[in-house]
Design a protein around this motif. Structure first.
Motif, PDB file in Angstrom:
ATOM      1  N   ASP A 758       0.861  -1.041   0.003  1.00 45.22           N
ATOM      2  CA  ASP A 758      -0.126  -0.036   0.032  1.00 45.22           C
ATOM      3  C   ASP A 758       0.964   1.327  -0.086  1.00 45.22           C
ATOM      4  OD1 ASP A 758      -1.738   1.966   0.506  1.00 45.22           O
ATOM      5  OD2 ASP A 758      -2.780   1.061   2.079  1.00 45.22           O
ATOM      6  N   ASP A 759       1.144   1.631  -1.140  1.00 46.12           N
ATOM      7  CA  ASP A 759       1.948   2.862  -1.412  1.00 46.12           C
ATOM      8  C   ASP A 759       1.461   4.300  -0.602  1.00 46.12           C
ATOM      9  OD1 ASP A 759       3.734   1.408  -2.723  1.00 46.12           O
ATOM     10  OD2 ASP A 759       2.966   1.822  -4.603  1.00 46.12           O
ATOM     11  N   ASP A 760       0.186   4.218  -0.531  1.00 43.77           N
ATOM     12  CA  ASP A 760      -0.583   5.286   0.335  1.00 43.77           C
ATOM     13  C   ASP A 760      -0.492   5.404   1.573  1.00 43.77           C
ATOM     14  OD1 ASP A 760      -0.919   6.359  -2.261  1.00 43.77           O
ATOM     15  OD2 ASP A 760      -3.117   5.197  -2.369  1.00 43.77           O
ATOM     16  N   ASN A 761      -0.043   4.103   2.261  1.00 48.82           N
ATOM     17  CA  ASN A 761      -0.135   4.264   3.806  1.00 48.82           C
ATOM     18  C   ASN A 761       1.558   3.572   4.115  1.00 48.82           C
ATOM     19  OD1 ASN A 761      -0.264   3.829   6.473  1.00 48.82           O
ATOM     20  ND2 ASN A 761      -2.071   2.586   6.451  1.00 48.82           N
ATOM     21  N   LYS A 846      12.546   2.649   1.730  1.00 49.65           N
ATOM     22  CA  LYS A 846      11.617   3.555   2.275  1.00 49.65           C
ATOM     23  C   LYS A 846      12.287   4.166   3.584  1.00 49.65           C
ATOM     24  CE  LYS A 846       8.042   1.723   3.931  1.00 49.65           C
ATOM     25  NZ  LYS A 846       6.572   0.783   4.221  1.00 49.65           N
TER      26      LYS A 846
END
Length: 860
Positions: A758-761, A846
């Motif tokens: 989940d790149d948005d979270n 990340k």
């Protein structure tokens, strides 16, 4: 005011007063009945470690005034109503008013006094009952009232409407009960307690009593013994025997414990609260000093004894600062120390794996975890293959955690007998487990084995463990997996972690209710590690070696020897404690299951809005039949029983406001603290597979900050089922987790490995998912190496739901089937090397983005 009778009971500091006059009228809250102001409330949304606090003690007066229009449920008699009061945070005793005969509008005007701590969640339970001289008294209504609505200096009049099903005004005069509350601070010592803002441990009084040895021997010869009672202590009543003349009692200090002593015929089995020749409040004894006390003995009953016989008492108050439980949501000191050491090992492994020129800093090291499901011997054998594949790829040294459930726990308990297992060849452990899988299992029911089981179970019961069918299952299971007794213990696995040389193993189960409540309405994650056993929800843990000892208010009251690990394996794989309702849920499809569970959860939360009090009305005749049917559906006849280390810990008054508690909420009973685990005498721990067959919850604890989860799924019934359940569970609970969205083609023809993210979270971990499938392995003996015609049979591995040799209940494999499953698991990992490395590299990047540095990494 004329007082007709005054009775003091020291345990609850309760005074019961009958008032023949009238009380001054009090106005309702909000109508200016008092000038007292509610003190401001404070709350913490992120509980840290445990805090040692002290607060004043308060005296609560509860005046039961009257009731209006109470109709008897018995058509043959008039209403003879009385009211009971139960406040377990002040006393374990239930108190009651007089019964007013033949009255639909009874007036009592009786007052009860309780010592309470306002920083604790105090919920007073009032029952309106109809006395019946022939049958059991009828409970007409039960009222649960949160005393947080009563603040110091205020006089509060509550008119409880006894029509919970109606939309009538809260303060209706019809079918109502009028109760007045007053709260005032008591002068004198404050109360000390330790809390994590969810649970609190309070100050204890500890009384040691020793009966004179010579006196005890004489009494026993006369067929008498000394009976000692501290009514509201953990121990309750204890008696002298031939080998027992010293006693210890534990009780909450502000309850004002009282020692009662009497003589009793040994043959007498009745326990009653009469005939005590000594009643001694502990407050009259000098604290910490030894005191000799004469026990009055009637010469008529024991003619040969002196008129007085000696007892020796000592008592002390024990503050909560030296608890045997740890109250705190943070990781324990040992795990934090392990992680520091493990990150150095992982950093070195990543540097070699990705050809880094610079060393990773501690906060740049990604946390990688392996998560395994259950599946009996299939899960055990396949996990060996998966770990072997990770070891061959040099990825095993990048893993910080391994979580297991059910059958996959067997792999870890075997491996961690070797303190350096992940740096040694796995050939020998695999040969050893293969030998166990091939052997005949008939020996487990031989006469010699049955005698051994009986001997072990008797010894455990004599030590103080709760007998259960699970203990027998543990011994049978030991016979399946080992040639003899497995003497290892879980705490001994610390030797495999002291240098950070291996991943930290975490074994997972769920705690449920023994009866009346289904698994889907109440389940709480419990994790076992070599360091601690703990509830994720309550932020409460104990040292592993103390598990199944007897606890009270955060203190060990009876230390039991640490159980052999086979008895823990019996708990982790406890497949004998489902109830019929569990079976009904699982008989439905996954879609129906989740739709029903989520719908039930939402409806339960909507119906449990808490406004200070709740009215419960007993079921009607049809309702009673439904209750009996529910009992049958939810009872667990072969349940496991373990001493509850949360026993008697109290909830803080604002526990529902704590982020960590709500975050891990796993039950619809949250607003009813008296129904939650700390009130239970024992735990009921069962296989995690009876809710979600997934050992992931410990990895989702925010403090562990896991970046990559390598999920190993051993379910043969349906690919993606378990991981989708986990994703749905996280969605409902609000836990960061990637969405699992396989295509229809993936469902029909699943591959070896999938990556979900989940790149948005940024808080959601990267999920590298391995279903148990036989895809390209059919044609390839190794990645890129095709099978020859003579090798094709080695690729025939039936891991489907039909006619498979790897079914969960199958405890014996052929040599060929064991090798095929092991090789398939190893191949699937090796085949997916790039996906695993790319996921780890993404997680590392990340972390580097938080504080950019050029490590000159080579591409994967």
């Amino acid at each position: 005011m004329q007082i007709r009778q005054l009775h003091a009971k020291y345990g609850a500091k309760l005074l019961k007063v009958w008032d023949e006059g009238t009380w001054p009228k009090r106005k309702l809250v909000g109508e200016g009945g008092t000038s007292a102001k509610r003190p401001p409330t404070t709350s913490s949304n992120s509980p840290e470690g445990s805090k040692n606090q002290e607060f004043p003690v308060f005296l609560l007066s509860v005046r039961i005034i009257k009731a209006n229009i109470l109709t008897s449920r018995d058509a043959l008699t008039s209403s003879d109503c009385y009211v009971t009061l139960y406040l377990p945070t002040s006393s374990l005793e239930k108190f009651r008013t007089q019964a007013i005969k033949d009255s639909a509008n009874p007036v009592w005007n009786e007052t009860f006094y309780f010592r309470i701590q306002t920083k604790i969640k105090n919920i007073l339970e009032l029952e309106v009952c109809d006395a019946d001289p022939v049958t059991k008294d009828n409970i007409q209504f039960t009222i649960a009232f949160d005393l947080e609505k009563v603040w110091p200096g205020a006089t509060i009049l509550e008119i409880f409407s006894l029509k919970p099903e109606s939309d009538a005004c809260h303060y209706s005069n019809d079918d109502s009960l009028e109760v007045e509350f007053r709260l005032s601070e008591l002068p004198g010592p404050v109360e000390h307690f330790v809390s994590n803002c969810v649970l609190a441990a309070r100050e204890l009084s500890i009384l040691n009593v020793k009966v004179d040895k010579e006196l005890n021997e004489k009494l026993l010869k006369a067929k008498k013994n000394v009976v000692l009672t501290v009514q509201e202590s953990y121990e309750g009543t204890q008696k002298t025997t031939k080998d027992l003349n010293s006693f210890c009692f534990h009780c909450i200090k502000i309850w004002g414990p009282v020692l009662k002593v009497k003589l009793q015929n040994i043959s007498c089995k009745e326990e009653n609260d009469s005939g005590y020749s000594l009643v001694l409040p502990l407050k009259f004894l000098p604290e910490g000093q030894e005191v000799n006390i004469d026990l009055p003995v009637k010469e008529a009953s024991v003619a040969s004894f002196n008129q007085f016989s000696p007892l020796m008492d000592t008592w002390s108050s024990q503050g909560p600062q030296d608890l045997d439980v740890r109250l705190g949501y943070e990781l324990c000191a040992e795990e934090q120390d392990f992680l520091q050491k493990r990150k150095r090992v992982v950093a070195d492994a990543l540097k070699k794996l990705f050809d880094l020129r610079l060393d990773l800093l501690e906060d740049e090291v990604p946390v990688v975890a392996v998560m395994a499901t259950g599946g009996g011997c299939r899960a055990m054998a396949a996990l060996y293959g998966h770990l072997l594949g990770l070891q061959k790829l040099n990825i095993l040294d990048c893993v910080s955690y391994i979580t297991t459930s059910s059958g996959s726990t067997w792999t870890m308990t075997n491996l961690y007998q070797n303190p350096d297992w992940s740096h040694k060849s796995l050939d020998e452990p695999i040969k050893a487990v293969k030998r166990q899988m091939l052997k005949s299992k008939w020996d487990i029911i031989s006469i010699e084995r049955l005698k051994y089981y009986h001997k072990e179970l008797v010894e455990r019961a004599e030590m103080g463990h709760i007998p259960s069918f699970t203990c027998l299952w543990a011994l049978v299971q030991e016979g399946v997996l080992h040639d003899g007794a497995n003497k290892n213990k879980l705490s001994e696995q610390r030797a495999a972690l002291n240098r950070g040389q291996n991943p930290l193993p975490i074994y997972t189960v769920i705690n449920v209710k023994e009866k009346l409540v289904s698994t889907f309405d109440f389940r709480e994650w419990v994790e076992f590690s070599p360091y601690e056993v703990g509830f994720l929800k309550y932020g409460t843990s104990i040292r592993t070696e103390d598990f199944d000892s007897q606890f009270f208010m955060g203190k060990i009251v009876k230390k039991l020897p640490e159980s052999r690990i086979c008895f823990l394996e019996g708990i982790w794989t406890n497949i004998f404690s489902p109830n019929l309702l569990d079976g009904l849920y699982w008989s439905s499809s996954p879609e129906e299951f989740w739709e029903r569970w989520v719908k039930d959860m939402v409806e339960s939360e909507d119906n449990n809005s808490y406004d200070g009090y709740t009215i419960y009305k007993p079921p009607s005749g049809a309702g009673k039949f439904c209750k009996i049917f529910n009992d049958i559906l939810t009872d667990r006849p072969l349940k496991e029983g373990t001493h509850n280390f949360l026993r008697s810990l109290d909830f803080c008054n604002n526990y529902l406001e704590q982020k960590d508690f709500i975050y891990w909420r796993d039950t619809v009973l949250d607003t009813s603290p008296y129904k939650l685990t700390p009130t239970e005498k024992s735990l009921c721990l069962i296989d995690i597979g009876f809710f979600v067959n997934n050992s992931g919850p410990p990895l989702l604890k925010p403090e562990r900050n896991v970046d990559v989860i390598i999920a190993l799924d051993y379910d043969m019934s349906e690919v993606f089922k378990q991981i989708e359940m986990m994703a749905k569970y996280c969605e409902v609970q609000g836990i960061p987790f990637p969405k699992v969205d396989p295509t229809e083609e993936d469902r029909k023809n699943p591959k070896e490995c999938y990556v979900f993210s989940d790149d948005d979270n940024p808080k959601a971990p990267i999920l590298v998912y391995f279903p148990l499938v036989n895809c390209t392995f059919k044609e390839y003996i190794a990645p890129g190496v095709k099978r020859t015609p003579s090798q094709m049979s080695g690729g025939e591995v039936n891991v489907g739901p039909h006619e498979s040799p790897y079914k969960t209940l199958n405890l014996t494999y052929s040599s060929e089937n064991f090798d095929r499953l092991l090789n398939l698991s190893t191949y699937n990992i090796l085949f997916s090397k790039d996906r695993i490395l790319q996921s780890i590299q993404r997680a590392m990047q990340k972390r580097l983005n938080i504080r950019p540095r050029n490590l000159n990494t080579s591409s994967v």
